[in-house]
Write a protein that holds these residues in place. Structure first.
Motif, short mmCIF file in Angstrom:
data_model
loop_
_atom_site.label_atom_id
_atom_site.label_comp_id
_atom_site.label_asym_id
_atom_site.label_seq_id
_atom_site.Cartn_x
_atom_site.Cartn_y
_atom_site.Cartn_z
N LEU A 1 0.83 -1.21 0.00
CA LEU A 1 0.00 0.00 0.00
C LEU A 1 0.87 1.26 0.00
O LEU A 1 0.55 2.25 -0.67
N ARG A 2 1.97 1.23 0.75
CA ARG A 2 2.88 2.38 0.74
C ARG A 2 3.53 2.54 -0.64
O ARG A 2 3.76 3.68 -1.09
N TYR A 3 3.83 1.42 -1.27
CA TYR A 3 4.38 1.46 -2.63
C TYR A 3 3.40 2.17 -3.57
O TYR A 3 3.80 3.04 -4.36
N LEU A 4 2.12 1.82 -3.50
CA LEU A 4 1.13 2.48 -4.35
C LEU A 4 1.04 3.97 -4.04
O LEU A 4 0.95 4.80 -4.96
N GLU A 5 1.04 4.32 -2.79
CA GLU A 5 1.01 5.75 -2.42
C GLU A 5 2.21 6.48 -2.99
O GLU A 5 2.10 7.61 -3.49
N ALA A 6 3.37 5.84 -2.92
CA ALA A 6 4.60 6.48 -3.39
C ALA A 6 4.60 6.70 -4.90
O ALA A 6 4.99 7.77 -5.38
N ILE A 7 4.15 5.69 -5.66
CA ILE A 7 4.17 5.86 -7.11
C ILE A 7 3.09 6.84 -7.55
O ILE A 7 3.30 7.62 -8.49
N HIS A 8 1.95 6.83 -6.89
CA HIS A 8 0.88 7.75 -7.27
C HIS A 8 1.24 9.19 -6.97
O HIS A 8 0.68 10.12 -7.59
N ALA A 9 2.15 9.40 -6.04
CA ALA A 9 2.57 10.76 -5.69
C ALA A 9 3.65 11.30 -6.61
O ALA A 9 3.95 12.49 -6.56
N ARG A 10 4.23 10.45 -7.45
CA ARG A 10 5.31 10.91 -8.32
C ARG A 10 4.75 11.89 -9.37
O ARG A 10 3.75 11.59 -10.03
N PRO A 11 5.38 13.02 -9.55
CA PRO A 11 4.89 13.99 -10.55
C PRO A 11 4.78 13.40 -11.95
O PRO A 11 3.84 13.71 -12.68
N ALA A 12 5.72 12.53 -12.33
CA ALA A 12 5.67 11.94 -13.67
C ALA A 12 4.45 11.04 -13.83
O ALA A 12 3.83 10.99 -14.91
N TYR A 13 4.10 10.32 -12.77
CA TYR A 13 2.89 9.48 -12.81
C TYR A 13 1.65 10.34 -13.02
O TYR A 13 0.78 10.02 -13.83
N GLN A 14 1.60 11.43 -12.30
CA GLN A 14 0.44 12.32 -12.41
C GLN A 14 0.37 12.99 -13.78
O GLN A 14 -0.72 13.15 -14.35
N ARG A 15 1.52 13.36 -14.32
CA ARG A 15 1.52 13.96 -15.67
C ARG A 15 1.05 12.94 -16.70
O ARG A 15 0.33 13.31 -17.65
N ALA A 16 1.45 11.69 -16.55
CA ALA A 16 1.03 10.65 -17.49
C ALA A 16 -0.48 10.47 -17.46
O ALA A 16 -1.12 10.28 -18.51
N LEU A 17 -1.07 10.54 -16.28
CA LEU A 17 -2.53 10.43 -16.18
C LEU A 17 -3.21 11.62 -16.84
O LEU A 17 -4.25 11.48 -17.50
N GLU A 18 -2.65 12.80 -16.66
CA GLU A 18 -3.23 14.00 -17.27
C GLU A 18 -3.21 13.89 -18.79
O GLU A 18 -4.18 14.27 -19.46
N LYS A 19 -2.12 13.36 -19.34
CA LYS A 19 -1.99 13.28 -20.80
C LYS A 19 -2.74 12.09 -21.37
O LYS A 19 -3.32 12.17 -22.45
N GLY A 20 -2.69 10.95 -20.66
CA GLY A 20 -3.32 9.74 -21.19
C GLY A 20 -4.75 9.55 -20.79
O GLY A 20 -5.48 8.79 -21.40
N GLY A 21 -5.17 10.25 -19.73
CA GLY A 21 -6.54 10.11 -19.25
C GLY A 21 -6.63 9.06 -18.17
O GLY A 21 -5.82 8.14 -18.10
N PRO A 22 -7.61 9.20 -17.27
CA PRO A 22 -7.77 8.23 -16.19
C PRO A 22 -8.10 6.84 -16.75
O PRO A 22 -8.66 6.73 -17.85
N TYR A 23 -7.73 5.83 -16.02
CA TYR A 23 -8.02 4.49 -16.48
C TYR A 23 -8.58 3.64 -15.35
O TYR A 23 -8.23 3.80 -14.19
N GLU A 24 -9.47 2.76 -15.70
CA GLU A 24 -10.09 1.83 -14.76
C GLU A 24 -9.53 0.46 -15.03
O GLU A 24 -9.64 -0.06 -16.15
N LEU A 25 -8.94 -0.15 -14.03
CA LEU A 25 -8.24 -1.40 -14.23
C LEU A 25 -9.17 -2.60 -14.29
O LEU A 25 -10.12 -2.70 -13.52
N LEU A 26 -8.84 -3.52 -15.20
CA LEU A 26 -9.49 -4.83 -15.25
C LEU A 26 -11.00 -4.73 -15.26
O LEU A 26 -11.69 -5.37 -14.48
N ARG A 27 -11.52 -3.97 -16.18
CA ARG A 27 -12.97 -3.79 -16.25
C ARG A 27 -13.64 -5.07 -16.68
O ARG A 27 -13.11 -5.83 -17.47
#
Length: 223
Positions: free
Chosen positions: A197-223
Motif C-alpha cells: 500500500l505504501r508502494y502504491l502511495e509512493a508511485i501515485h505521488a510521483r509527478p511523472a505518474y500524475q503527468r502521465a494520467l493527465e496526458k493519457g486520461g484516467p483508467y479503470e483497471l481490469l474492467r
C-alpha cells in the motif's frame, strides 16, 4: 519522435509514465476499446499484427509488449536516468525478475479472476446458477490462494529495500504498478500488506505518474 499508441484502460499507461520520468518528447495516438467487448479497435492492426496495446513507434522501429518497451526505452534513452540498475549487479538481476514477473506470474491470475467473475453473465440464464457456483469455487479455491501467495511474496520483497529492484525506484517499479494496482482493485490487496500500500502511495505521488494520467486520461483497471 516516439509515438505511443495508447489504448484506454490499458497497460500503455505505464509507457506514458516512463516517458514522463525520462523527460522525453513523445506524441500520443489515442484508441478506444469497444464498449461491449472491451477489445481494442481494428485500427491498431495497422500498427502491429496482433492489434494490441501497448505498442510504440520510434522512427522506423515498432516495439510491442510493455516489458520489452520499458527495456528498449531505458537501454536506448535512460542509461543515466537511474531507472536501470548497472549491469552485473544484484539490483539488475532483481530488476529483470520483476520486469518479467509482472506479466508472466501476476497478471495471469488477475485475468483468470476477472474471467471467472464475468463468466456467469456470459451463459444462458437457465444455467447461470451452476456457472456462478463453479466460478465462485474456482475463484476461492484456485485463484485466491495463488494471489495471496504472490501478495505475501511481494510484501516480503518490498521489505528488503523499499522498492522491487533495490533501494532505488527503477523501471521494474513502473512495470509492477499495473498488477499491484489490479490486485488493489480486484485481487485482495488490503491493509494486511502495508508495504504494498505504501508502494502504491509512493508511485501515485510521483509527478511523472500524475503527468502521465493527465496526458493519457484516467483508467479503470481490469474492467
Amino acid at each position: 519522435m516516439i509515438t505511443v499508441h495508447h489504448l484506454n484502460n490499458s497497460r500503455s499507461q505505464r509507457v506514458l509514465w516512463l516517458l514522463e520520468e525520462l523527460g522525453l518528447d513523445y506524441q500520443i495516438r489515442f484508441y478506444q476499446r469497444n464498449p461491449k467487448t472491451m477489445l481494442a479497435p481494428p485500427e491498431l492492426l495497422a500498427v502491429h499484427p496482433l492489434g494490441k496495446s501497448p505498442v510504440i513507434t520510434d522512427g522506423d522501429l515498432t516495439v510491442a509488449e510493455s516489458g520489452n518497451i520499458i527495456e528498449y526505452l531505458l537501454e536506448r534513452y535512460g542509461a543515466d536516468s537511474g531507472l536501470l540498475p548497472a549491469a552485473g549487479t544484484a539490483e539488475r538481476l532483481r530488476y529483470g525478475y520483476w520486469l518479467h514477473f509482472a506479466e508472466g506470474s501476476a497478471m495471469p491470475w488477475l485475468l483468470l479472476g476477472l474471467i471467472f467473475a464475468k463468466m456467469p453473465g456470459a451463459v444462458p440464464v437457465l444455467i447461470r446458477p451452476i456457472a456462478k457456483m463453479l466460478a465462485q469455487g474456482m475463484r476461492s479455491r484456485v485463484v485466491a490462494p495463488q494471489q495471496e501467495r504472490q501478495l505475501k511474496f511481494m510484501e516480503a520483497e518490498l521489505g528488503k529495500d523499499g522498492w522491487f529492484a533495490g533501494a532505488r525506484f527503477t523501471g521494474a517499479d513502473i512495470q509492477m504498478s499495473f498488477p499491484v494496482e489490479g490486485l488493489r482493485a480486484r485481487g485482495g490487496l488490503d491493509a494486511r500488506y502495508p508495504r504494498l500500500l505504501r508502494y502504491l502511495e509512493a508511485i501515485h505521488a510521483r509527478p511523472a505518474y500524475q503527468r502521465a494520467l493527465e496526458k493519457g486520461g484516467p483508467y479503470e483497471l481490469l474492467r
